[in-house]
Design an enzyme around this catalytic site. Structure first.
Site, mmCIF file in Angstrom:
data_model
loop_
_atom_site.group_PDB
_atom_site.id
_atom_site.type_symbol
_atom_site.label_atom_id
_atom_site.label_comp_id
_atom_site.label_asym_id
_atom_site.label_seq_id
_atom_site.Cartn_x
_atom_site.Cartn_y
_atom_site.Cartn_z
ATOM 1 N N HIS A 269 23.818 16.502 10.745
ATOM 2 C CA HIS A 269 23.550 17.904 10.413
ATOM 3 C C HIS A 269 24.058 18.164 8.997
ATOM 4 O O HIS A 269 25.259 18.115 8.759
ATOM 5 C CB HIS A 269 24.261 18.830 11.402
ATOM 6 C CG HIS A 269 23.784 18.670 12.814
ATOM 7 N ND1 HIS A 269 22.742 19.408 13.335
ATOM 8 C CD2 HIS A 269 24.177 17.839 13.807
ATOM 9 C CE1 HIS A 269 22.524 19.047 14.607
ATOM 10 N NE2 HIS A 269 23.384 18.086 14.916
ATOM 11 N N ASN B 179 17.901 21.835 12.903
ATOM 12 C CA ASN B 179 18.413 23.141 13.361
ATOM 13 C C ASN B 179 19.121 23.879 12.232
ATOM 14 O O ASN B 179 20.258 24.312 12.345
ATOM 15 C CB ASN B 179 19.334 22.979 14.573
ATOM 16 C CG ASN B 179 20.562 22.135 14.277
ATOM 17 O OD1 ASN B 179 20.544 21.324 13.360
ATOM 18 N ND2 ASN B 179 21.610 22.319 15.044
ATOM 19 N N ASN C 281 29.159 19.140 21.736
ATOM 20 C CA ASN C 281 28.187 19.160 22.824
ATOM 21 C C ASN C 281 27.162 18.051 22.607
ATOM 22 O O ASN C 281 26.538 18.016 21.562
ATOM 23 C CB ASN C 281 27.474 20.520 22.853
ATOM 24 C CG ASN C 281 26.615 20.691 24.084
ATOM 25 O OD1 ASN C 281 26.793 19.996 25.077
ATOM 26 N ND2 ASN C 281 25.659 21.597 24.023
ATOM 27 N N ASP D 87 26.178 12.259 15.077
ATOM 28 C CA ASP D 87 26.017 13.695 15.319
ATOM 29 C C ASP D 87 26.979 14.487 14.415
ATOM 30 O O ASP D 87 27.596 15.459 14.845
ATOM 31 C CB ASP D 87 26.245 14.033 16.801
ATOM 32 C CG ASP D 87 25.813 15.462 17.145
ATOM 33 O OD1 ASP D 87 25.236 16.148 16.272
ATOM 34 O OD2 ASP D 87 26.045 15.884 18.294
ATOM 35 N N HIS E 254 31.519 22.297 10.623
ATOM 36 C CA HIS E 254 31.718 23.744 10.773
ATOM 37 C C HIS E 254 32.932 24.114 9.941
ATOM 38 O O HIS E 254 33.857 23.312 9.812
ATOM 39 C CB HIS E 254 31.986 24.120 12.235
ATOM 40 C CG HIS E 254 30.820 23.908 13.144
ATOM 41 N ND1 HIS E 254 29.667 24.659 13.070
ATOM 42 C CD2 HIS E 254 30.616 23.014 14.130
ATOM 43 C CE1 HIS E 254 28.812 24.238 13.998
ATOM 44 N NE2 HIS E 254 29.359 23.235 14.650
#
Lengths: 433, 314
Positions: A65, A97, A281, A308, A312
């Site tokens: 991400h 996303n 998750n 993954d 954040h």
């Protein structure tokens, strides 16, 4: 940039052999010119003493991400690619996303344009299965394929409607696009924030039961078998889920799957004092799952290792309680040292497995060009020093976000040098001979 | 060894000696309540602030009375209806309280771990007044204090406590079972299969029905409140069916009376669900005693904790 680099006495790793072979490796104009037991440097060659260090092909992460566009306080394509380099990863696949989500050809083009400018590693993007990842209507799969996506996924959410998932598989199949599933059954996950079990009971945190993931894996496997599409199962965390995949693969269903380093290394018992750097998750499961997943990786159930990488901000993770804080931890910078530290150093698996699962297979399942430490290959190289250590301080890390369970921890091994084609992306080697 | 702590977040943070110190400290306060003047000057000049993010009547007023009887200044922030909705985080609010120089922060929140987070960010003593499904340590202490009165000693060895109801969503079950076990009692549970999770401690054995549970000859039946407000989904068909299968109905109550079993409930009671009306008038029903002991125990907790703010007195 030196046009000629000679790595002397490197221990060369490959996916084909458990042994490392000591060789000199000459790189010329971004290509591996020669691999031989003794090479002489001509004038103007930069010579690097690589004795005792492991030379492997650049790693490739299919699950990253980078948060751009839309969430650039967490990460950008630039900082994400710098984090990748810091961990010896020379190719990344971005998840769609973002805000807005990457769900049409125009978005794909604009992301690839930013990456062309800002990414210092090979950059690929995925696109959504459904519009805005809402699970209601199919996204512009053909248009995104034309614009260059390598996979489609609603990562972060499952496609809850099985008929829509089936149609998406049938449709994507004709474009030779793998469909990647984030397997979760939302009614079973509810408000869960960690694995359901003894630890969640003790902490009083709502649980995410293993069946949430397993039920969805089972469903998606059946739909893949029915449609003949290439299904890629993301971040598998439970032993039972893995067994479903093993069986389906034996039955010839076209499936690939990934495991994340943190799901191998950590389990629910590592969640102490509501530390949100252990919240992701799917969640950390049990110690038994750690063991079974490792067995599965060694036995070849897992095609690829993928992190993954989910940055954040410190505020989002540390100024909020465990239930409220978002899911996700970073991984690009810690993957190689943590896998070395926990498994290769301990003799659980060899360098060949790491090269196969975190460099070769990831490119193979996406039909991308291979790189290896062989004559004629494009030079995507990582030099790793197993004698050194790395402390993952905030200053050391290049990601914008510090949310890793390895924060301020020391691991054995250090990424010393990263080469991508004609560029030396990272150079911590002090071994100039 | 018993060293005063800064915070009271969960029973797990206390050893047996510390629990005994707190419970021993509560005893003189119980005596105090029999006098006409129920107030001591212990915490004069100190400030207790309460932050209840979940509605509560008895716990918040119990803390208020406890603080008042120790002569502390007590203020409650109606956070449920104020700044929280404007996007202020819990820690923002705590910063504000820091500026107000609170010595004690009493906090209740629907999310587990909020008091732990707050405690890391303030010099004030944080008292967990209930966080999500996680912990309710002052409830556990007042329950133990109540059984101390009844059993006449702090060693509960050989005593059997049956907890009935919603174990899954109950912070009371977690904290109270923990303290009772630490003090030597054996704790077992009875409740709907949906609400008695397998993740509970192994030694908390589960009974299938009331008959089996009563054959175990418990000394105490501890009824948990059915937390309708916590249940976004259905865990049993109806409150009527709950009462008939897991409630302390007239028939079961008669047996309990015959055997002199003590009855406890953390309140507030759902009459006709967890228990039949007549139970509350039973002489071994400890519900009111629990409330009364709640004040003395919370006074003992305020008295025992050591806020870091005191050090500024030099």
């Amino acid at each position: 940039m030196d046009d000629l680099i000679l790595l002397k006495q490197a221990s060369v790793a490959s996916e084909d052999s458990t042994d490392l072979f000591e060789n000199d490796v000459l790189v010329e104009n971004g290509v591996i010119k020669a691999v031989s037991s003794s090479l002489n440097a001509s004038d103007g060659t930069r010579v690097i003493d690589a004795k005792g260090k492991v030379l492997l092909p650049g790693l490739f992460d299919v699950h990253v991400h980078v948060r751009e566009p839309g969430q650039t306080s967490k990460e950008t394509i630039r900082t994400g690619s710098e984090a990748a380099i810091n961990g010896g990863v020379t190719g990344i696949v971005a998840m769609p996303n973002t805000v807005p989500a990457i769900d049409n050809g125009g978005m794909v083009r604009s992301v690839l344009e930013i990456a062309g400018r800002d990414s210092r590693v090979e950059f690929f993007t995925t696109g959504c299965i459904t519009k805005d990842r809402k699970g209601k209507e199919m996204a512009a799969i053909g248009g995104m394929k034309e614009a260059g996506v390598v996979m489609i996924t609603d990562d972060g959410s499952p496609v809850e409607n099985p008929q829509l998932l089936r149609r998406a598989m049938e449709y994507a199949r004709e474009f030779d696009l793998p469909l990647a599933s984030h397997c979760e059954t939302m009614h079973l996950s509810g408000a869960g924030a960690m694995n359901e079990g003894k630890r969640s009971y003790k902490l009083g945190v709502p649980g995410i039961p293993s069946i949430s993931e397993e039920v969805c894996i089972a469903r998606d496997i059946q739909i893949a078998a029915y449609t003949g599409a290439h299904l890629h199962l993301q971040h598998v965390t439970t032993a039972r889920g893995m067994e479903l995949i093993r069986r389906a693969k034996n039955d010839g269903v076209k499936i690939t799957c990934e495991v994340a380093p943190h799901h191998l290394i950590f389990n629910e018992n590592d969640i102490v004092n509501y530390d949100t750097y252990f919240k992701m998750n799917p969640p950390l499961r049990t110690e038994e799952d750690n063991e079974k997943l490792l067995e599965g990786l060694i036995e070849g159930v897992f095609d690829v290792i993928a992190t993954d990488h989910a940055p954040h901000t410190e505020f989002e993770k540390k100024q909020q309680d465990f239930e409220t804080a978002p899911f996700g931890i970073t991984g690009l910078e810690t993957a190689l040292p943590s896998l070395y530290h926990h498994y290769i150093k301990e003799g659980k698996f060899g360098w060949d497995l790491l090269v196969k699962r975190y460099a070769a297979e990831p490119r193979r399942i996406l039909n991308l060009d291979q790189v290896s430490v062989k004559e004629g290959s494009r030079a995507e190289l990582v030099l790793f020093d197993p004698q050194a250590t790395t402390t993952f301080s905030q200053e050391f890390m290049k990601s914008k976000s510090p949310n890793t369970p390895f924060l301020d921890k020391e691991l054995q091994g250090s990424v010393d040098l990263v080469v991508n084609g004609e560029e030396v992306l990272l150079d911590r080697s002090d071994g100039a001979a | 060894m018993s060293e005063p702590h800064k915070d009271l977040l969960q029973i797990e943070d206390l050893n047996k000696d510390e629990i005994e110190s707190i419970l021993a400290a509560a005893q003189p306060f119980k005596e105090l309540f029999k006098r006409s003047v129920k107030k001591v000057p212990t915490l004069q000049g100190k400030t207790v602030l309460s932050l209840f993010y979940e509605p509560s009547t008895r716990t918040s007023s119990s803390f208020e009375v406890a603080a008042n009887r120790l002569s502390a200044d007590f203020t409650s922030l109606a956070v449920a209806s104020s700044s929280v909705v404007k996007g202020e985080t819990v820690l923002d609010t705590v910063d504000t309280l820091g500026a107000m120089r609170a010595d004690y922060i009493v906090i209740r929140h629907k999310k587990a771990g909020i008091p732990n987070l707050v405690a890391e960010h303030t010099d004030a003593s944080v008292i967990n007044a209930g966080d999500g499904f996680h912990a309710h340590p002052t409830q556990a202490l007042l329950d133990a204090s109540t059984l101390y009165d009844v059993f006449g000693k702090l060693d509960f060895s050989g005593k059997k406590i049956l907890i009935v109801g919603d174990i899954l969503h109950s912070r009371v079950a977690r904290s109270t079972s923990r303290i009772m076990t630490m003090l030597g009692a054996e704790v077992r549970v009875l409740g709907p299969g949906t609400l008695v999770p397998p993740g509970r401690p192994d030694k908390m054995k589960k009974f299938k029905n009331y008959e089996e549970a009563m054959d175990w000859k418990p000394d105490v039946v501890y009824l948990l409140r059915v937390q309708f407000e916590r249940q976004g989904e259905q865990f049993f068909p109806s409150s009527g069916e709950y009462h008939s299968v897991y409630g302390l109905n007239e028939e079961r109550f008669n047996k309990i009376k015959d055997e002199g079993v003590w009855v406890m409930h953390p309140g507030p009671v759902n009459r006709g669900v967890e228990l039949a009306d007549s139970v509350t008038t039973y002489d071994r029903c400890l519900i009111n005693r629990q409330v009364e002991n709640g004040i003395a125990t919370r006074m003992a907790v305020l008295y025992w904790l050591k806020p870091q703010t005191f050090q500024q007195d030099g």
